[in-house]
Design an enzyme around this catalytic site. Sequence first.
Site, PDB file in Angstrom:
ATOM      1  N   LYS A 142      -3.561 -14.252  14.732  1.00  0.00           N
ATOM      2  CA  LYS A 142      -4.313 -13.196  14.040  1.00  0.00           C
ATOM      3  C   LYS A 142      -4.488 -11.990  14.938  1.00  0.00           C
ATOM      4  O   LYS A 142      -4.661 -12.124  16.144  1.00  0.00           O
ATOM      5  CB  LYS A 142      -5.706 -13.706  13.671  1.00  0.00           C
ATOM      6  CG  LYS A 142      -5.734 -14.653  12.498  1.00  0.00           C
ATOM      7  CD  LYS A 142      -5.276 -13.973  11.259  1.00  0.00           C
ATOM      8  CE  LYS A 142      -6.099 -14.281  10.040  1.00  0.00           C
ATOM      9  NZ  LYS A 142      -5.535 -13.684   8.829  1.00  0.00           N
ATOM     10  N   HIS A 165      -0.711  -9.069  -4.531  1.00  0.00           N
ATOM     11  CA  HIS A 165      -0.238  -8.948  -3.141  1.00  0.00           C
ATOM     12  C   HIS A 165      -0.813 -10.011  -2.222  1.00  0.00           C
ATOM     13  O   HIS A 165      -0.421 -10.077  -1.054  1.00  0.00           O
ATOM     14  CB  HIS A 165      -0.554  -7.569  -2.584  1.00  0.00           C
ATOM     15  CG  HIS A 165      -1.926  -7.427  -1.972  1.00  0.00           C
ATOM     16  ND1 HIS A 165      -3.085  -7.746  -2.634  1.00  0.00           N
ATOM     17  CD2 HIS A 165      -2.301  -7.019  -0.736  1.00  0.00           C
ATOM     18  CE1 HIS A 165      -4.113  -7.512  -1.837  1.00  0.00           C
ATOM     19  NE2 HIS A 165      -3.681  -7.084  -0.691  1.00  0.00           N
ATOM     20  N   ASN A 196       0.866  -1.197   0.000  1.00  0.00           N
ATOM     21  CA  ASN A 196       0.000   0.000   0.000  1.00  0.00           C
ATOM     22  C   ASN A 196       0.894   1.236   0.000  1.00  0.00           C
ATOM     23  O   ASN A 196       1.287   1.724   1.056  1.00  0.00           O
ATOM     24  CB  ASN A 196      -0.858   0.054   1.276  1.00  0.00           C
ATOM     25  CG  ASN A 196      -2.067  -0.841   1.253  1.00  0.00           C
ATOM     26  OD1 ASN A 196      -2.238  -1.632   0.340  1.00  0.00           O
ATOM     27  ND2 ASN A 196      -2.911  -0.704   2.249  1.00  0.00           N
TER      28      ASN A 196
END
Lengths: 497, 145
Positions: free
Chosen positions: A496, A420, A346
């Site tokens: 996570k 990506h 990004n």
Amino acid sequence: MSKKGSRSARGPKGQALGPVEAERIDEVRLRIPRRGPMRTDGIVYADADLARGALDPEPLRQVAAVACLPGIVGSSLAMPDIHWGYGFPIGGVAAFDLEDGVVSPGGVGYDIHCGVRLIRSDLERGEVVPRLEALVRALFDEVPTGVGAHQKEMRLSARDLREVCRRGAAWAIEQGFGESADLAVAEDEGTVPQADPGEVSDRAFERGSRQLGTLGSGNHFLEIGVVEEVFDRGVAEVFGLREGGITVLIHTGSRGLGHQVCTDFLERMDAAVRREGLDLPDRQLACAPIRSPEGRSYLAAMNAAANVALANRQMITAEVRRAFETVFGGRWQDLGLRVVQDVAHNIARIEEHEVAGRRRRLCVHRKGATRALPPGHPLCPGPYRSVGQPVLVPGDMGRESFVLVGTEGAVRESFASACHGAGRLLSRSSAIRQVGRRDLAAELRGRGIVARAASRETLAEEAPEAYKDVAAVVRVVHRAGLARPVARIRPLGVAKG
Amino acid sequence: MRRLPNGARWREVPHGADRALWVRGRDLPDLVAGCVLALSDFGWGIESLRPVEVATVDLGEGRDAEGVIFRALAEALFLVDARGLLPADARVEVLASGSLRLVMRCDRLDPARHRRRRAVKAPTFHGMRVRRDRFGVGVRLVLDV
């Protein structure tokens, strides 16, 4: 094949964009022909399988909307992991002329310099599997997770944070969070140039002051994996990868500081758009001429946030190494925990590219797309210049991830960019509904994968079925000649955010 | 739809990627305050929040309705993320100059009492449009999560 857009939109001259249609050019490319307010074509990389099952009208409309922006050069591109973003699609690549083009915070995304770092090790699958639960627990304990997660022991002063904004991962190394060899393999050697912390707001500094070394939430993760297949032994060897070897992937970005920079500049550029009377197809495409005060300020602040992301991943690297030392004993150096690559997906960069036979300096936006430099490219990290830049493509937590390498094909047609990741297939709420009461952690354990998350809902949002099959995405990128597969990594343990 | 302390209402609506809310209020000030409170309810559950601390934000002049809502949400998220203040009640005052002021009565984040239900990182302008009808005003918010 034809995909109809759901809503019309308006372009810079007040013309409606109208329904968007894509036509197939070849087996792996679709074109959205220029029409109405579009200044160029859109090109979407997708084969028939991906287009049939995983290509919504809304992201296609976003590709067309980006094609409406002033000063766009070449086509508005979308990688095969394209999915619905805000303004720009995720997976979007667009280049703008430095003189009459624009820069858009929506073309970079909220999580500025969100990216992936790959660490390799000398450990083998057989050594790690018996201690996998302990290792995932240690990672979860070492690396704070969650949207507002912070480091209890560390609150950076404004002065320190300004140094982070200037120097990125190099600052973290100086503070003892790694070694200089970590920098040699990272993009920009760990420090993005032309960063000006003076363009970052006090609010952004306040949000970022305690978040270095934290993972965050959403799709951010730490993943322990094993190299299951090597496609190119020579290149894999240069990257330090071998079949059966244990790896760690780190996926995170610039945290609250980056989000605040994006929010601040969306508002500033929104005001500029209104002042200039530009009629954008989506207000989230707020932008300003690259040469304008707003454009220059944004690029300087964005680069500062990018350095925060680099420092963050460097500090997490140190935490990962500590977790391995806790579980396996000894020093991380003896475990061979070396950084393979750190790559952003990004970001907007000023780069030189050949367009229609002419070298041009352009502002290339990659929002959910990775730079993929070929062998010999001067910007390719030194240790990899002979083979090309590693392109890290994480998949979902139940299937696999890939390491690719950049090619000349990407230079020729995608401003040296490739995919990506896998790309979302289901929205977060749909994923939660689909998982329902199933015990996802138990299902993953049944497949030999240990997963821990801040909440059950986070795990459900990130369920394997919420994503496209990353192998299908990589197949398209390979067939289009944008990058070449080097290795396939299977997940063993996941923490996570 | 869930009712909020200021009388505004909200519900989650389907969105192809992230999370989206539909918020309704009697008028624009009511809607702006409702958006802030909907964010709190979505993220934390408003019933778990006690208004103990006041935070005031000048929303400025010259913004359109969507710009005002974006500003208010950005301020609320900043308070949550940087200062651990969770808006439990809110109102918008119209000043003599015509500009708007957001007054939030907030709880202080306490991990023992508060559990984050959903993580919201930023507001977006994506597809945001305030709609007016004979019942009041409404807006769809797409949130970056």
